[in-house]
Write an enzyme that holds these catalytic residues in place. Structure first.
Site, PDB file in Angstrom:
ATOM      1  N   GLU A   1      83.733   2.662  38.571  1.00  0.00           N
ATOM      2  CA  GLU A   1      82.610   3.566  38.331  1.00  0.00           C
ATOM      3  C   GLU A   1      82.650   4.680  39.360  1.00  0.00           C
ATOM      4  O   GLU A   1      82.881   4.431  40.548  1.00  0.00           O
ATOM      5  CB  GLU A   1      81.243   2.873  38.499  1.00  0.00           C
ATOM      6  CG  GLU A   1      80.808   2.025  37.341  1.00  0.00           C
ATOM      7  CD  GLU A   1      79.438   1.392  37.550  1.00  0.00           C
ATOM      8  OE1 GLU A   1      78.575   2.011  38.221  1.00  0.00           O
ATOM      9  OE2 GLU A   1      79.244   0.279  37.042  1.00  0.00           O
TER      10      GLU A   1
ATOM     11  N   GLU B   1      78.922  -5.470  40.679  1.00  0.00           N
ATOM     12  CA  GLU B   1      78.089  -5.172  41.851  1.00  0.00           C
ATOM     13  C   GLU B   1      77.170  -6.317  42.274  1.00  0.00           C
ATOM     14  O   GLU B   1      75.941  -6.185  42.224  1.00  0.00           O
ATOM     15  CB  GLU B   1      77.257  -3.910  41.592  1.00  0.00           C
ATOM     16  CG  GLU B   1      78.097  -2.696  41.250  1.00  0.00           C
ATOM     17  CD  GLU B   1      77.297  -1.388  41.256  1.00  0.00           C
ATOM     18  OE1 GLU B   1      76.057  -1.449  41.290  1.00  0.00           O
ATOM     19  OE2 GLU B   1      77.925  -0.321  41.241  1.00  0.00           O
TER      20      GLU B   1
HETATM   21  C1  FCB Z   1      75.754   1.438  39.463  1.00  0.00           C
HETATM   22  C2  FCB Z   1      75.581   0.547  38.241  1.00  0.00           C
HETATM   23  C3  FCB Z   1      75.577   1.283  36.931  1.00  0.00           C
HETATM   24  C4  FCB Z   1      74.837   2.601  37.036  1.00  0.00           C
HETATM   25  C5  FCB Z   1      75.303   3.394  38.230  1.00  0.00           C
HETATM   26  C6  FCB Z   1      74.633   4.736  38.371  1.00  0.00           C
HETATM   27  O1  FCB Z   1      75.218   0.804  40.564  1.00  0.00           O
HETATM   28  O2  FCB Z   1      76.612  -0.419  38.179  1.00  0.00           O
HETATM   29  O3  FCB Z   1      75.037   0.431  35.954  1.00  0.00           O
HETATM   30  O4  FCB Z   1      73.491   2.384  37.015  1.00  0.00           O
HETATM   31  O5  FCB Z   1      75.102   2.657  39.396  1.00  0.00           O
END
Ligand code: FCB
Length: 440
Positions: free
Chosen positions: A345, A166
Site C-alpha cells: 500500500e 497491519e
Molecule cells: C491503511 C489501511 C487501508 C487504508 C489506508 C489509507 O492503514 O490498511 O485500509 O485505510 O491506510
C-alpha cells in the site's frame, strides 16, 4: 531528466479491502462484522457513514475488474470478508459467500491479474468479538480454520496469501485509542491482542501451507519511518527509541523470533502472556512480506513533532516524505533477514474536484506516487529486493473512521450514482505500467 526503469516482471497493481468497497453488508447470508457494528454505532464515523453499500463492489466487481484492465494493472490486492464465508466466525460455511470470492478470483484470472489475497483486513465476525475477539486465543484457531478453507477453495488460482493487514493498526487503533472497531481503549488488552494476532499469523501460515503447498504465504506490515528532528544525539536516540517501541512489535517476533526489549521496557507488566512454543510458531519462514508506507514520524528529544516546516501534507494530515521510504527500506533490509518485499500500500488522500471538462485533475496524487515510485526504485538499486507495488487505492472508498470524507482512489466513485471516473493520476499510472518506467 532521469528515467527509472523497473524490471520486466515488476508487479504493478492496486489494493482495496473488503469492508471498504464491497457493501452488501447483510446479503446472501453474510454475518455481521465488528465494522458493521462499529459503523452502525452513533458517533463513531464522520458523517455517520457506513460500509453498508460503500462502492457496491459486491454487485459491480465485473465493472471494477474491467477498470483494472483499462489501467493495465498486473496484480490486484484485495481482502476477503471472514463473516461472508463464516457468518459466525466458525462452523458452517456460507456457500454463497464463498461463491462470491470464487467468481471474483475467476474474473481476475480471466483479466490476467495476479491475485494477492488478504485474509484479514480488520472485519472480524462480530460473533467472535462477542467471545472476546482477539483477546481470546481461540480466535487464532478459528482464523487458522478459515485460512485453510479459503486456501483449499482458491489456492489453485491465488498464489499469494497474506494472513493479516497491519496488525499494529488492529492493536493500537482498534484496542488502545479505540478509533477503530471494536473501539476498546486498554493498554493491557491491546498488547494481548498483538500477541494473539502474532499467534494467529503463525497458525494461519501453517494452515495455508498444509491446505496447498504450492502457494506463497506472507504478512503485510505498516511502517512509519522514525527520523530525528536534528542530528543532535538526543534527537537521534529519541527517534531510534521511538522506532523500537512503535514499529518492531511485529517485525521482531516474525523475523527475529523474540519481542523487542524496548517494548518490554516501555510496557512492563502489561506485556502479554506468552506460552511455550509461541515464539517459534510466530517466526514461520515467509515467502514475502508486504510493506505499507504512507509517511514518517519526526522525533525530537521532547517528543513527536506535529508540523515539519516546508513539508507538504495530505488530507489525512500526513507529511509527504518519499525519501524516508527509501531510508526505511534500506534500514529494515539491513536489520532483518527478509523475504522478497512488495509495497502493498502507498497512496494519498486529497480533496478532488470535478473540473468543467468532467475530469479529475489531481496533480498532487500523481506527484505523490511519482516520488514514492522513484524512491522505491532507488532502494532497489541499493540492493533491496522489491518485487511489486500496489497503489492504495484503486477506488475512492470507506476510509474507516473518516467515512467517505477522504478520497484515496485513482478512480473516483460518485457514491450517489456509483459512477466510476478514472482520475488523471490513474491515467498517469496506466502510462507508468505500460512503459514500466517513471520519469523524474
Ligand atoms: C491503511 C489501511 C487501508 C487504508 C489506508 C489509507 O492503514 O490498511 O485500509 O485505510 O491506510
Amino acid at each position: 531528466m532521469s528515467i527509472h526503469k523497473f524490471p520486466h516482471n515488476f508487479l504493478w497493481g492496486a489494493a482495496t479491502a473488503s469492508y471498504q468497497i464491497e457493501g452488501a453488508w447483510n446479503e446472501d447470508g453474510k454475518g455481521e462484522s465488528i465494522w458493521d457494528r462499529f459503523s452502525h454505532t452513533p458517533g463513531k464515523i464522520t458523517n455517520a457513514d457506513t460500509g453498508d453499500v460503500a462502492c457496491d463492489h459486491y454487485h459491480r466487481y465485473t465493472e471494477d475488474i474491467a477498470l483494472m484492465r483499462t489501467l493495465g494493472l498486473k496484480a490486484y490486492r484485495f481482502s476477503t470478508a471472514w463473516a461472508r464465508v463464516f457468518p459466525s466466525g466458525r462452523g458452517c460455511i456460507n456457500t454463497k459467500g464463498l461463491d462470491f470470492y470464487d467468481r471474483l478470483v475467476d474474473a481476475m484470472c480471466a483479466a490476467n491479474l495476479e491475485p494477492f489475497l488478504t485474509l484479514y483486513h480488520w472485519d472480524l465476525p462480530q460473533a467472535l468479538q462477542d467471545q472476546g475477539g482477539w483477546t481470546n486465543r481461540n480466535t487464532a484457531y478459528a482464523f487458522a480454520d478459515y485460512a485453510a478453507v479459503m486456501t483449499k477453495c482458491l489456492g489453485d488460482r491465488v498464489r499469494n496469501w497474506t494472513t493479516f493487514n497491519e496488525p499494529s493498526v488492529i492493536t493500537f487503533i482498534g484496542n488502545l485509542t479505540g478509533e477503530h472497531a471494536p473501539g476498546i481503549k486498554d493498554t493491557k488488552i491491546s498488547y494481548q491482542v498483538a500477541h494473539n494476532l502474532n499467534v494467529a499469523h503463525g497458525l494461519g501460515v501453517q494452515a495455508i501451507r498444509s491446505a496447498n503447498s504450492k502457494v506463497n504465504a506472507g504478512i503485510v506490515l505498516n511502517l512509519w519511518m522514525a527520523e530525528p528532528a536534528t542530528e543532535a544525539t538526543q534527537d537521534v536516540e529519541a527517534a531510534n527509541n521511538f522506532w523500537d517501541v512503535n514499529e518492531t512489535l511485529f517485525l521482531d517476533p516474525i523475523f527475529k523470533g523474540f519481542y523487542p526489549p524496548a517494548v518490554y521496557e516501555a510496557i512492563g507488566e502489561k506485556m502479554p502472556e506468552i506460552k511455550d512454543g509461541d515464539l517459534a510458531l510466530i517466526a514461520q519462514e515467509l515467502d514475502f512480506v508486504g510493506i505499507n508506507y504512507y509517511s514518517r514520524n519526526v522525533i525530537s528529544a521532547s517528543g513527536k513533532m506535529n508540523k515539519i516546516p516546508g513539508s507538504a501534507y495530505t488530507e489525512m494530515g500526513w507529511e509527504v516524505c518519499a525519501p524516508a521510504l527509501r531510508r526505511m527500506l534500506v534500514k529494515i533490509n539491513s536489520e532483518y533477514k527478509l523475504p522478497p518485499i512488495y509495497i502493498t500500500e502507498n497512496g494519498s488522500a486529497f480533496q478532488d474536484t470535478i473540473s468543467s471538462d468532467g475530469k479529475i485533475h489531481d496533480p498532487e496524487r500523481t506527484d505523490y506516487l511519482r516520488q514514492h515510485f522513484i524512491q522505491t526504485h532507488l532502494a532497489m538499486q541499493d540492493g533491496v529486493d522489491i518485487r511489486g507495488y500496489m497503489v492504495w487505492s484503486l477506488l475512492d472508498n470507506f476510509e474507516w473512521g473518516h467515512g467517505f470524507s477522504k478520497r484515496f482512489g485513482m478512480v473516483r466513485v460518485d457514491y450517489e450514482t456509483q459512477k466510476r471516473t478514472i482520475k488523471d493520476s490513474g491515467e498517469w499510472y496506466a502510462e507508468v505500467i505500460r512503459t514500466n518506467q517513471v520519469r523524474e
